[in-house]
Design a protein around this motif. Sequence first.
Motif, PDB file in Angstrom:
ATOM      1  N   TRP A 253       0.849  -1.192   0.000  1.00  0.00           N
ATOM      2  CA  TRP A 253       0.000   0.000   0.000  1.00  0.00           C
ATOM      3  C   TRP A 253       0.885   1.243   0.000  1.00  0.00           C
ATOM      4  N   TYR A 254       0.444   2.240  -0.780  1.00  0.00           N
ATOM      5  CA  TYR A 254       1.153   3.510  -0.883  1.00  0.00           C
ATOM      6  C   TYR A 254       0.161   4.645  -0.667  1.00  0.00           C
ATOM      7  N   GLN A 255       0.645   5.724  -0.070  1.00  0.00           N
ATOM      8  CA  GLN A 255      -0.147   6.945   0.080  1.00  0.00           C
ATOM      9  C   GLN A 255       0.429   8.017  -0.838  1.00  0.00           C
ATOM     10  N   GLN A 256      -0.416   8.622  -1.654  1.00  0.00           N
ATOM     11  CA  GLN A 256       0.036   9.685  -2.549  1.00  0.00           C
ATOM     12  C   GLN A 256      -0.742  10.955  -2.253  1.00  0.00           C
ATOM     13  N   ALA A 257      -0.102  11.900  -1.576  1.00  0.00           N
ATOM     14  CA  ALA A 257      -0.713  13.200  -1.332  1.00  0.00           C
ATOM     15  C   ALA A 257      -0.702  13.994  -2.632  1.00  0.00           C
ATOM     16  N   LEU A 258      -1.579  14.967  -2.727  1.00  0.00           N
ATOM     17  CA  LEU A 258      -1.715  15.753  -3.947  1.00  0.00           C
ATOM     18  C   LEU A 258      -0.400  16.423  -4.316  1.00  0.00           C
ATOM     19  N   GLY A 259       0.039  16.212  -5.554  1.00  0.00           N
ATOM     20  CA  GLY A 259       1.252  16.847  -6.042  1.00  0.00           C
ATOM     21  C   GLY A 259       2.542  16.198  -5.591  1.00  0.00           C
ATOM     22  N   GLN A 260       2.452  15.039  -4.980  1.00  0.00           N
ATOM     23  CA  GLN A 260       3.643  14.348  -4.486  1.00  0.00           C
ATOM     24  C   GLN A 260       3.736  12.935  -5.052  1.00  0.00           C
ATOM     25  N   GLY A 261       4.901  12.320  -4.853  1.00  0.00           N
ATOM     26  CA  GLY A 261       5.060  10.932  -5.244  1.00  0.00           C
ATOM     27  C   GLY A 261       4.494  10.013  -4.177  1.00  0.00           C
ATOM     28  N   PRO A 262       4.143   8.793  -4.557  1.00  0.00           N
ATOM     29  CA  PRO A 262       3.621   7.835  -3.579  1.00  0.00           C
ATOM     30  C   PRO A 262       4.646   7.522  -2.486  1.00  0.00           C
ATOM     31  N   GLN A 263       4.134   7.310  -1.277  1.00  0.00           N
ATOM     32  CA  GLN A 263       4.961   6.938  -0.132  1.00  0.00           C
ATOM     33  C   GLN A 263       4.545   5.546   0.335  1.00  0.00           C
ATOM     34  N   PHE A 264       5.521   4.679   0.554  1.00  0.00           N
ATOM     35  CA  PHE A 264       5.273   3.298   0.950  1.00  0.00           C
ATOM     36  C   PHE A 264       4.723   3.240   2.374  1.00  0.00           C
ATOM     37  N   ILE A 265       3.585   2.542   2.524  1.00  0.00           N
ATOM     38  CA  ILE A 265       2.997   2.399   3.858  1.00  0.00           C
ATOM     39  C   ILE A 265       3.442   1.070   4.477  1.00  0.00           C
ATOM     40  N   PHE A 266       3.065  -0.038   3.827  1.00  0.00           N
ATOM     41  CA  PHE A 266       3.495  -1.367   4.277  1.00  0.00           C
ATOM     42  C   PHE A 266       3.237  -2.396   3.187  1.00  0.00           C
ATOM     43  N   GLN A 267       3.752  -3.604   3.443  1.00  0.00           N
ATOM     44  CA  GLN A 267       3.661  -4.699   2.480  1.00  0.00           C
ATOM     45  C   GLN A 267       3.246  -5.983   3.195  1.00  0.00           C
ATOM     46  N   TYR A 268       2.377  -6.734   2.535  1.00  0.00           N
ATOM     47  CA  TYR A 268       1.916  -8.005   3.082  1.00  0.00           C
ATOM     48  C   TYR A 268       2.294  -9.154   2.170  1.00  0.00           C
ATOM     49  N   TYR A 269       2.745 -10.208   2.808  1.00  0.00           N
ATOM     50  CA  TYR A 269       3.100 -11.439   2.100  1.00  0.00           C
ATOM     51  C   TYR A 269       2.808 -12.597   3.042  1.00  0.00           C
ATOM     52  N   GLU A 270       2.158 -13.625   2.543  1.00  0.00           N
ATOM     53  CA  GLU A 270       1.770 -14.775   3.368  1.00  0.00           C
ATOM     54  C   GLU A 270       1.027 -14.325   4.623  1.00  0.00           C
ATOM     55  N   GLU A 271       0.138 -13.368   4.422  1.00  0.00           N
ATOM     56  CA  GLU A 271      -0.782 -12.872   5.457  1.00  0.00           C
ATOM     57  C   GLU A 271      -0.076 -12.167   6.615  1.00  0.00           C
ATOM     58  N   GLU A 272       1.171 -11.795   6.406  1.00  0.00           N
ATOM     59  CA  GLU A 272       1.896 -11.077   7.459  1.00  0.00           C
ATOM     60  C   GLU A 272       2.482  -9.779   6.920  1.00  0.00           C
ATOM     61  N   GLU A 273       2.575  -8.792   7.775  1.00  0.00           N
ATOM     62  CA  GLU A 273       3.221  -7.538   7.416  1.00  0.00           C
ATOM     63  C   GLU A 273       4.727  -7.779   7.378  1.00  0.00           C
ATOM     64  N   ARG A 274       5.336  -7.558   6.220  1.00  0.00           N
ATOM     65  CA  ARG A 274       6.757  -7.877   6.031  1.00  0.00           C
ATOM     66  C   ARG A 274       7.648  -6.652   6.071  1.00  0.00           C
ATOM     67  N   GLN A 275       7.126  -5.535   5.587  1.00  0.00           N
ATOM     68  CA  GLN A 275       7.889  -4.289   5.586  1.00  0.00           C
ATOM     69  C   GLN A 275       6.925  -3.168   5.947  1.00  0.00           C
ATOM     70  N   ARG A 276       7.456  -2.132   6.561  1.00  0.00           N
ATOM     71  CA  ARG A 276       6.627  -1.002   6.927  1.00  0.00           C
ATOM     72  C   ARG A 276       7.386   0.278   6.703  1.00  0.00           C
ATOM     73  N   GLY A 277       6.703   1.256   6.170  1.00  0.00           N
ATOM     74  CA  GLY A 277       7.283   2.581   5.985  1.00  0.00           C
ATOM     75  C   GLY A 277       7.091   3.419   7.228  1.00  0.00           C
ATOM     76  N   ASN A 278       7.370   4.696   7.103  1.00  0.00           N
ATOM     77  CA  ASN A 278       7.317   5.603   8.239  1.00  0.00           C
ATOM     78  C   ASN A 278       5.896   6.142   8.446  1.00  0.00           C
ATOM     79  N   PHE A 279       5.011   5.268   8.848  1.00  0.00           N
ATOM     80  CA  PHE A 279       3.628   5.642   9.102  1.00  0.00           C
ATOM     81  C   PHE A 279       3.242   5.205  10.510  1.00  0.00           C
ATOM     82  N   PRO A 280       2.386   6.000  11.169  1.00  0.00           N
ATOM     83  CA  PRO A 280       2.009   5.676  12.559  1.00  0.00           C
ATOM     84  C   PRO A 280       1.147   4.419  12.630  1.00  0.00           C
TER      85      PRO A 280
END
Lengths: 112, 114
Positions: free
Chosen positions: B34-61
């Motif tokens: 999942w990525y978040q793209q604010a208006l006028g900006q590039g997408p920012q990585f939120i997190f990634q799921y693989y085999e039903e588990e969160e594998r990587q996480r970006g700088n999001f609360p």
Amino acid sequence: AQTVTQSQPEMSVQEAETVTLSCTYDTSENNYYLFWYKQPPSRQMILVIRQEAYKQQNATENRFSVNFQKAAKSFSLKISDSQLGDTAMYFCAFEYGNKLVFGAGTILRVKS
Amino acid sequence: DAGVTQSPTHLIKTRGQQVTLRCSPKSGHDTVSWYQQALGQGPQFIFQYYEEEERQRGNFPDRFSGHQFPNYSSELNVNALLLGDSALYLCASSLDQTSGNTIYFGEGSWLTVV
């Protein structure tokens, strides 16, 4: 941490001419991938071209080609014979471990 | 072959509310990001799921959470919405977590927080 910089917020080009979009990145990794994505007003992110860092040969996809300078950490996109349908936001992206880091984007306007 | 599909396309929420966004990956893909793209900006990585588990996480609360189901589809949940959460939320899928696999994006879910 990886960072991607696109220094051109906006570019314009006449139809049928050639334009080059700039991108630089910073990473300590040695094996990675670089991409250019196109995002038209529909907001659908479309892959334009990909480059594998361990390949010295520059990638080419029809009218799109890249100039990849690994030592300089530069990855520019050249669009030849520009078409009106090329009007879009273009993002340079660095990929490592299946995670993408995007630049801020360059708006490209093709004029008739 | 269906690509990445997301729902809803647009939604409006009030500050403090909670929202759930949904994503079905491209056929054959098992990794969803999942990525978040604010208006006028590039997408920012939120997190990634693989085999039903969160594998990587970006700088999001921690207000941002997710889930992946056995059929590889995924949900993004955001609690206690802030005005700054207004953005286009992009779902991306790929075949496993190997670097270099082509990553495909959905058309996104536009979230407006008022």
